[in-house]
Design a protein around this motif. Sequence first.
Motif, mmCIF file in Angstrom:
data_model
loop_
_atom_site.group_PDB
_atom_site.id
_atom_site.type_symbol
_atom_site.label_atom_id
_atom_site.label_comp_id
_atom_site.label_asym_id
_atom_site.label_seq_id
_atom_site.Cartn_x
_atom_site.Cartn_y
_atom_site.Cartn_z
ATOM 1 N N TYR A 9 56.599 -30.462 19.153
ATOM 2 C CA TYR A 9 57.358 -30.132 20.358
ATOM 3 C C TYR A 9 56.436 -30.043 21.578
ATOM 4 O O TYR A 9 56.761 -30.525 22.650
ATOM 5 C CB TYR A 9 58.086 -28.797 20.199
ATOM 6 C CG TYR A 9 59.079 -28.770 19.071
ATOM 7 C CD1 TYR A 9 60.184 -29.603 19.075
ATOM 8 C CD2 TYR A 9 58.911 -27.913 17.996
ATOM 9 C CE1 TYR A 9 61.105 -29.584 18.054
ATOM 10 C CE2 TYR A 9 59.826 -27.882 16.963
ATOM 11 C CZ TYR A 9 60.915 -28.722 16.994
ATOM 12 O OH TYR A 9 61.814 -28.700 15.976
ATOM 13 N N LYS A 34 60.777 -26.767 22.696
ATOM 14 C CA LYS A 34 61.705 -26.947 21.579
ATOM 15 C C LYS A 34 63.141 -27.062 22.090
ATOM 16 O O LYS A 34 63.905 -27.903 21.617
ATOM 17 C CB LYS A 34 61.580 -25.764 20.618
ATOM 18 C CG LYS A 34 62.391 -25.868 19.372
ATOM 19 C CD LYS A 34 62.110 -24.682 18.467
ATOM 20 C CE LYS A 34 63.040 -24.637 17.292
ATOM 21 N NZ LYS A 34 62.824 -23.455 16.473
ATOM 22 N N TRP A 37 63.697 -30.463 23.640
ATOM 23 C CA TRP A 37 63.818 -31.480 22.602
ATOM 24 C C TRP A 37 65.227 -31.496 22.015
ATOM 25 O O TRP A 37 65.838 -32.539 21.889
ATOM 26 C CB TRP A 37 62.783 -31.229 21.511
ATOM 27 C CG TRP A 37 62.953 -32.119 20.323
ATOM 28 C CD1 TRP A 37 63.478 -31.782 19.119
ATOM 29 C CD2 TRP A 37 62.632 -33.511 20.241
ATOM 30 N NE1 TRP A 37 63.486 -32.870 18.285
ATOM 31 C CE2 TRP A 37 62.979 -33.944 18.946
ATOM 32 C CE3 TRP A 37 62.089 -34.427 21.136
ATOM 33 C CZ2 TRP A 37 62.789 -35.252 18.530
ATOM 34 C CZ3 TRP A 37 61.909 -35.722 20.706
ATOM 35 C CH2 TRP A 37 62.256 -36.122 19.418
#
Length: 170
Positions: A9, A34, A37
Amino acid sequence: MGKRYFCDYCDRSFQDNLHNRKKHLNGVQHLRAKRVWYDLFRDAAAILQEEQTKKPCRKFLQTGQCDFGSNCRFSHMTEQDLEKLSAQVQGEQRLKELRQEGADAPPGTIEDWLEKRAKRLSAAQSSSALPEKPAPFQYPPGWPPVQDLPPSLQAPPPGGWPVPPNLQWG
C-alpha cells in the motif's frame, strides 16, 4: 541484515519485527494509503451516494487544488462529474435488471464471443476430418552460415573434436 517487510500500500520497506510492523500498520500514512487503494474498487453507486451527501469543497472549486486531497471531508466533484457518475449508476442498474429478468446479455459480451468461438471451432472440425499437422520448422539451405559463427558455437566435425596429445589417456 535481517528480514525486511514490504508494504504494497505504501510502497516502502522496513526491518521486519513485531514493533516496526505494528507501528507501521497502525500509522496514519499506511491507513490513508490503504483507504485510497480500496477506494479504487468501490462501487459507483456507493461513491455517488457518499459524494451527494458532502458539501462542495470551496478551496478546490476556486483553485482546483486542495491541501487535504483524498482526505478532504468535502466533495471535489463538480456537477458534471456527479451527472456522469449518476448516468453510470443508472446504466449499471438497468443492465442488472435486464440480467435478472432473463434477457440476453447485450452484444459484445464474453458470452457472445464464446458462442461465436464455439461455432467457428465446430465448423472447422466438420469441414476437415483430419487436422493438418504443421510442417516442422526448417532453416533454409546454408543457414546459419558456419563461417560466421565463432568456433565455440560451430558443430563438431563428424569424428568429434581432436583431443590434444597432452590430454589423451594413457
